[in-house]
Scaffold this motif. Sequence first.
Motif, short mmCIF file in Angstrom:
data_model
loop_
_atom_site.label_atom_id
_atom_site.label_comp_id
_atom_site.label_asym_id
_atom_site.label_seq_id
_atom_site.Cartn_x
_atom_site.Cartn_y
_atom_site.Cartn_z
N LEU A 57 0.83 -1.21 0.00
CA LEU A 57 0.00 0.00 0.00
C LEU A 57 0.86 1.25 0.00
O LEU A 57 0.59 2.19 -0.75
CB LEU A 57 -0.94 0.00 1.21
N SER A 58 1.91 1.27 0.82
CA SER A 58 2.75 2.46 0.87
C SER A 58 3.49 2.67 -0.45
O SER A 58 3.64 3.81 -0.91
CB SER A 58 3.72 2.40 2.04
N TYR A 59 3.94 1.60 -1.11
CA TYR A 59 4.62 1.73 -2.40
C TYR A 59 3.65 2.25 -3.46
O TYR A 59 4.02 3.09 -4.27
CB TYR A 59 5.22 0.40 -2.84
N VAL A 60 2.44 1.73 -3.47
CA VAL A 60 1.44 2.16 -4.46
C VAL A 60 1.11 3.63 -4.28
O VAL A 60 1.08 4.40 -5.24
CB VAL A 60 0.18 1.28 -4.38
N ILE A 61 0.89 4.05 -3.04
CA ILE A 61 0.60 5.46 -2.78
C ILE A 61 1.79 6.34 -3.17
O ILE A 61 1.62 7.40 -3.78
CB ILE A 61 0.21 5.67 -1.29
N PHE A 62 3.00 5.88 -2.84
CA PHE A 62 4.21 6.64 -3.15
C PHE A 62 4.37 6.82 -4.66
O PHE A 62 4.61 7.93 -5.14
CB PHE A 62 5.42 5.90 -2.56
N ILE A 63 4.23 5.74 -5.41
CA ILE A 63 4.39 5.84 -6.87
C ILE A 63 3.25 6.64 -7.48
O ILE A 63 3.45 7.38 -8.46
CB ILE A 63 4.51 4.42 -7.49
N TYR A 64 2.05 6.54 -6.93
CA TYR A 64 0.93 7.36 -7.40
C TYR A 64 1.26 8.85 -7.25
O TYR A 64 1.04 9.64 -8.17
CB TYR A 64 -0.33 7.00 -6.63
N ILE A 66 4.30 10.13 -7.04
CA ILE A 66 5.40 10.42 -7.98
C ILE A 66 4.85 10.61 -9.40
O ILE A 66 5.28 11.51 -10.12
CB ILE A 66 6.45 9.30 -7.95
N LEU A 67 3.90 9.78 -9.80
CA LEU A 67 3.33 9.91 -11.14
C LEU A 67 2.57 11.23 -11.30
O LEU A 67 2.54 11.81 -12.39
CB LEU A 67 2.42 8.72 -11.47
N HIS A 68 1.96 11.71 -10.22
CA HIS A 68 1.27 12.99 -10.30
C HIS A 68 2.23 14.17 -10.24
O HIS A 68 1.91 15.25 -10.75
CB HIS A 68 0.21 13.11 -9.21
#
Length: 142
Positions: A57-64, A66-68
């Motif tokens: 979950l933390s990796y997904v939120i982090f990359i989300y 970063i993508l924004h």
Amino acid sequence: MFSLIMLPLGYIAPEWLLLINIYWAIALPSNKRIFLAFLSGFFIDIVFGQPLGISSLSYVIFIYIILHLYSSLRYMTISQQMVVIFFLLIIKQHFFIWTFYVFGLNIDYQSLIISSFISGALWPIIYFSLRFMRRKFQVDDI
């Protein structure tokens, strides 16, 4: 592989997989990066014996995030990127500490903050080495 090599260091070790995911999210932004971040986080949960889903979950939120932030991160200097990534890592580590607290597990706060410093400091090395590999092998998309 680097995460497994650094396993004896525990939580002080830099977050190699997350830094690699960040680079690819900045270099070649795509929604596929979120799925790769989930798989990386799941792998980290299994290797370190954490409750499943915390790192995912933390990796997904982090990359989300970063993508924004892609359009602004792409045009920053490496030192500016390093500072932004460091502060995002600090926020991620606080989320990590909070979830461990909710589960009633003990965690060393100081080692997680040191890990954020180390990961932030290693960002230029990761960035330049992966950029060299991407250009050498002409990677256009993963």
